[in-house]
Design an enzyme around this catalytic site. Structure first.
Site, PDB file in Angstrom:
ATOM      1  CE  LYS A 104    -124.366 -33.015 -74.753  1.00  0.00           C
ATOM      2  NZ  LYS A 104    -125.301 -32.902 -75.872  1.00  0.00           N
ATOM      3  CG  ASP A 138    -123.848 -32.229 -79.217  1.00  0.00           C
ATOM      4  OD1 ASP A 138    -124.103 -32.027 -80.407  1.00  0.00           O
ATOM      5  OD2 ASP A 138    -124.671 -32.693 -78.409  1.00  0.00           O
ATOM      6  CG  MET A 139    -118.144 -26.657 -77.387  1.00  0.00           C
ATOM      7  SD  MET A 139    -116.603 -27.622 -77.506  1.00  0.00           S
ATOM      8  CE  MET A 139    -115.940 -27.064 -79.077  1.00  0.00           C
ATOM      9  NE  ARG A 187    -125.151 -28.634 -83.795  1.00  0.00           N
ATOM     10  CZ  ARG A 187    -124.941 -29.645 -82.952  1.00  0.00           C
ATOM     11  NH1 ARG A 187    -124.718 -29.441 -81.679  1.00  0.00           N
ATOM     12  NH2 ARG A 187    -124.920 -30.872 -83.389  1.00  0.00           N
ATOM     13  CE  LYS A 190    -129.106 -16.238 -78.919  1.00  0.00           C
ATOM     14  NZ  LYS A 190    -130.305 -15.593 -78.357  1.00  0.00           N
ATOM     15  CB  ALA A 192    -126.752 -24.979 -73.393  1.00  0.00           C
ATOM     16  CE  LYS A 204    -132.569 -13.023 -74.744  1.00  0.00           C
ATOM     17  NZ  LYS A 204    -132.375 -14.442 -74.913  1.00  0.00           N
ATOM     18  NE  ARG A 291    -127.020 -29.208 -71.937  1.00  0.00           N
ATOM     19  CZ  ARG A 291    -126.604 -30.423 -71.574  1.00  0.00           C
ATOM     20  NH1 ARG A 291    -126.049 -30.600 -70.387  1.00  0.00           N
ATOM     21  NH2 ARG A 291    -126.704 -31.443 -72.394  1.00  0.00           N
TER      22      ARG A 291
HETATM   23  C1  LIG Z   1    -129.509 -27.733 -83.080  1.00  0.00           C
HETATM   24  C2  LIG Z   1    -128.943 -27.228 -81.789  1.00  0.00           C
HETATM   25  C3  LIG Z   1    -127.834 -27.849 -81.236  1.00  0.00           C
HETATM   26  C4  LIG Z   1    -127.273 -27.358 -80.047  1.00  0.00           C
HETATM   27  N1  LIG Z   1    -126.107 -27.893 -79.596  1.00  0.00           N
HETATM   28  C5  LIG Z   1    -125.494 -27.314 -78.531  1.00  0.00           C
HETATM   29  C6  LIG Z   1    -124.202 -27.735 -78.113  1.00  0.00           C
HETATM   30  O1  LIG Z   1    -123.598 -28.664 -78.684  1.00  0.00           O
HETATM   31  N2  LIG Z   1    -123.625 -27.099 -77.049  1.00  0.00           N
HETATM   32  C7  LIG Z   1    -124.251 -26.060 -76.390  1.00  0.00           C
HETATM   33  O2  LIG Z   1    -123.676 -25.493 -75.466  1.00  0.00           O
HETATM   34  N3  LIG Z   1    -125.491 -25.672 -76.761  1.00  0.00           N
HETATM   35  C8  LIG Z   1    -126.120 -26.264 -77.798  1.00  0.00           C
HETATM   36  N4  LIG Z   1    -127.365 -25.825 -78.170  1.00  0.00           N
HETATM   37  C9  LIG Z   1    -128.147 -24.944 -77.267  1.00  0.00           C
HETATM   38  C10 LIG Z   1    -127.824 -23.473 -77.452  1.00  0.00           C
HETATM   39  O3  LIG Z   1    -126.540 -23.206 -76.940  1.00  0.00           O
HETATM   40  C11 LIG Z   1    -128.837 -22.592 -76.717  1.00  0.00           C
HETATM   41  O4  LIG Z   1    -128.784 -22.834 -75.356  1.00  0.00           O
HETATM   42  C12 LIG Z   1    -130.282 -22.769 -77.174  1.00  0.00           C
HETATM   43  O5  LIG Z   1    -130.377 -22.959 -78.547  1.00  0.00           O
HETATM   44  C13 LIG Z   1    -131.121 -21.518 -76.807  1.00  0.00           C
HETATM   45  O6  LIG Z   1    -130.586 -20.386 -77.426  1.00  0.00           O
HETATM   46  P1  LIG Z   1    -131.282 -19.586 -78.647  1.00  0.00           P
HETATM   47  O7  LIG Z   1    -130.215 -19.279 -79.635  1.00  0.00           O
HETATM   48  O8  LIG Z   1    -132.433 -20.334 -79.154  1.00  0.00           O
HETATM   49  O9  LIG Z   1    -131.677 -18.201 -78.046  1.00  0.00           O
HETATM   50  P2  LIG Z   1    -132.511 -17.766 -76.749  1.00  0.00           P
HETATM   51  O10 LIG Z   1    -132.302 -16.300 -76.650  1.00  0.00           O
HETATM   52  O11 LIG Z   1    -132.160 -18.612 -75.565  1.00  0.00           O
HETATM   53  O12 LIG Z   1    -133.990 -18.081 -77.183  1.00  0.00           O
HETATM   54  C14 LIG Z   1    -134.664 -17.391 -78.219  1.00  0.00           C
HETATM   55  C15 LIG Z   1    -136.124 -17.802 -78.172  1.00  0.00           C
HETATM   56  O13 LIG Z   1    -136.235 -19.209 -78.469  1.00  0.00           O
HETATM   57  C16 LIG Z   1    -137.173 -19.821 -77.620  1.00  0.00           C
HETATM   58  N5  LIG Z   1    -136.473 -20.794 -76.761  1.00  0.00           N
HETATM   59  C17 LIG Z   1    -135.136 -20.962 -76.642  1.00  0.00           C
HETATM   60  N6  LIG Z   1    -134.858 -22.001 -75.804  1.00  0.00           N
HETATM   61  C18 LIG Z   1    -136.055 -22.477 -75.393  1.00  0.00           C
HETATM   62  C19 LIG Z   1    -136.447 -23.539 -74.535  1.00  0.00           C
HETATM   63  N7  LIG Z   1    -135.556 -24.315 -73.927  1.00  0.00           N
HETATM   64  N8  LIG Z   1    -137.767 -23.739 -74.341  1.00  0.00           N
HETATM   65  C20 LIG Z   1    -138.701 -22.993 -74.951  1.00  0.00           C
HETATM   66  N9  LIG Z   1    -138.385 -21.964 -75.791  1.00  0.00           N
HETATM   67  C21 LIG Z   1    -137.090 -21.709 -75.996  1.00  0.00           C
HETATM   68  C22 LIG Z   1    -137.826 -18.724 -76.820  1.00  0.00           C
HETATM   69  O14 LIG Z   1    -138.948 -18.281 -77.549  1.00  0.00           O
HETATM   70  C23 LIG Z   1    -136.761 -17.654 -76.799  1.00  0.00           C
HETATM   71  O15 LIG Z   1    -137.274 -16.382 -76.610  1.00  0.00           O
HETATM   72  C24 LIG Z   1    -127.911 -26.281 -79.364  1.00  0.00           C
HETATM   73  C25 LIG Z   1    -129.026 -25.669 -79.935  1.00  0.00           C
HETATM   74  C26 LIG Z   1    -129.544 -26.106 -81.122  1.00  0.00           C
HETATM   75  C27 LIG Z   1    -130.722 -25.400 -81.705  1.00  0.00           C
END
Ligand SMILES: Cc1cc2nc3c(=O)[nH]c(=O)nc-3n(C[C@H](O)[C@H](O)[C@H](O)COP(=O)(O)OP(=O)(O)OC[C@H]3O[C@@H](n4cnc5c(N)ncnc54)[C@H](O)[C@@H]3O)c2cc1C
Length: 311
Positions: A104, A138-139, A187, A190, A192, A204, A291
């Site tokens: 980061k 990371d972003m 990478r 969505k 965070a 969403k 987050r």
């Molecule tokens: C490898 C990786 C690196 C990341 N790096 C960054 C970054 O650098 N900058 C940034 O802004 N974001 C980052 N993120 C976070 C990302 O932006 C999302 O906030 C996060 O991945 C949740 O989104 P989703 O795509 O899983 O979908 P969502 O629609 O949020 O979730 C889909 C399903 O996944 C499960 N789920 C998701 N999150 C959770 C949780 N916290 N606890 C329990 N179950 C959950 C649930 O079952 C949910 O229904 C990263 C995520 C990953 C996987």
């Protein structure tokens, strides 16, 4: 609490988690720390490496993230750089382990300037190059996007394997991908952070649609892609798109967070798909935890029910 859509609740949950009283509850009580351990590998590098080895036994690769962001002083940024160098040395001592690193930039001095930050990024990239370890950036929240992309461009001139995270909820990302260094690893997530509504897509379905469109564009433009989502529908869409491509899986991998959808991680690994888990560790876990709590209202419920149950 679970009746409202997450996109509506998330900003409020992030605000609640930002309050000092909530921070005290999370960091200074046993239930708070217990919930954190669901998402954080531990406070030490050794604990993170143990998790990486456990994942490896289940055919899941790892990406270490030494937690911390927005350091208050440049001395703290120096310490963060040294922590990453220690992590890279540990990875070097475990050559059979496929372990990447994610950094980061506000932990490495981006709040001071891009140049300040780069003085700490260079040694990390040099050490990573010695062991061919992938470094992803990371972003963070929107004020850092320009600086982060600038660091990426300058880093890629010397270390072309450096990768970047892009956020589908951010409206500008659709343009940013056309300005990336050619062939850079991306990478796709969505997003965070709590952002002003005019800068991001908040619904969403819209964010999901953007994620899928961006994935398609990145694939067509030849970028290696980390499909970083736990969303089963997006995972299925990626599989459908990449399965028929010859050598498609040599440049696409799934990525998920430590402690989130372990069932899906294991299933993908069993089916032979490349899957890497982001393994956060360190003492500065609170902002990361907020987050994760806000992404799923049930996590907040789990947190409070733990507090009540354990008194
Ligand atoms: C490898 C990786 C690196 C990341 N790096 C960054 C970054 O650098 N900058 C940034 O802004 N974001 C980052 N993120 C976070 C990302 O932006 C999302 O906030 C996060 O991945 C949740 O989104 P989703 O795509 O899983 O979908 P969502 O629609 O949020 O979730 C889909 C399903 O996944 C499960 N789920 C998701 N999150 C959770 C949780 N916290 N606890 C329990 N179950 C959950 C649930 O079952 C949910 O229904 C990263 C995520 C990953 C996987």
């Amino acid at each position: 609490m679970t009746g409202l859509p997450t996109s509506v609740l998330r900003p409020s949950l992030l605000k609640v988690a930002g309050h000092p009283w909530f921070r005290r509850l999370a960091t200074q009580t046993t239930p708070g720390r217990a919930v954190a351990l669901r998402f954080v590998a531990g406070e030490t590098l050794e604990e993170a490496m143990t998790v990486a080895r456990d994942l490896d036994r289940g055919r899941v690769t790892a990406m270490l993230d030494h937690l911390g962001e927005n350091v208050a002083t440049l001395i703290q940024a120096d310490t963060a750089r040294d922590d990453y160098l220690s992590a890279l040395a540990a990875i070097g001592r475990a050559p059979m382990l496929d372990c990447a690193v994610s950094i980061k930039l506000t932990q490495l001095g981006l709040d001071a300037s891009v140049d300040d930050c780069l003085t700490r990024v260079w040694p990390v990239l040099e050490a990573a190059a010695e062991t061919s370890t992938v470094v992803m950036i990371d972003m963070e929240s929107h004020p850092y996007v320009d600086g982060t992309l600038e660091v990426l461009r300058r880093a890629c001139d010397r270390f072309p394997k450096t990768g970047i995270c892009l956020q589908a909820y951010l409206k500008r990302t659709a343009q940013d991908i056309f300005d990336l260094p050619p062939g850079v690893r991306v990478r796709l997530v969505k997003g965070a952070y709590l952002e002003p509504p005019d800068l991001v897509y908040t619904a969403k379905d819209e964010v999901n649609r953007r994620w899928a469109e961006l994935f398609t564009t990145l694939l067509a433009r030849g970028h290696p892609i980390d499909a970083a989502t736990h969303d089963p529908r997006l995972v299925e869409g990626v599989r459908r798109m990449v399965d028929p491509l010859e050598a498609g899986w040599s440049r696409v991998e799934f990525q998920m967070l430590y402690g989130v959808r372990r069932d899906l991680q294991a299933q993908l690994a069993r089916q032979g798909y490349p899957i890497r888990v982001y393994v956060p560790y360190g003492t500065e876990w609170y902002p990361y935890l907020t987050r994760r709590l806000a992404e799923r209202p049930a996590n907040m419920w789990f947190f409070f029910s733990n507090l009540v149950r354990r008194g």
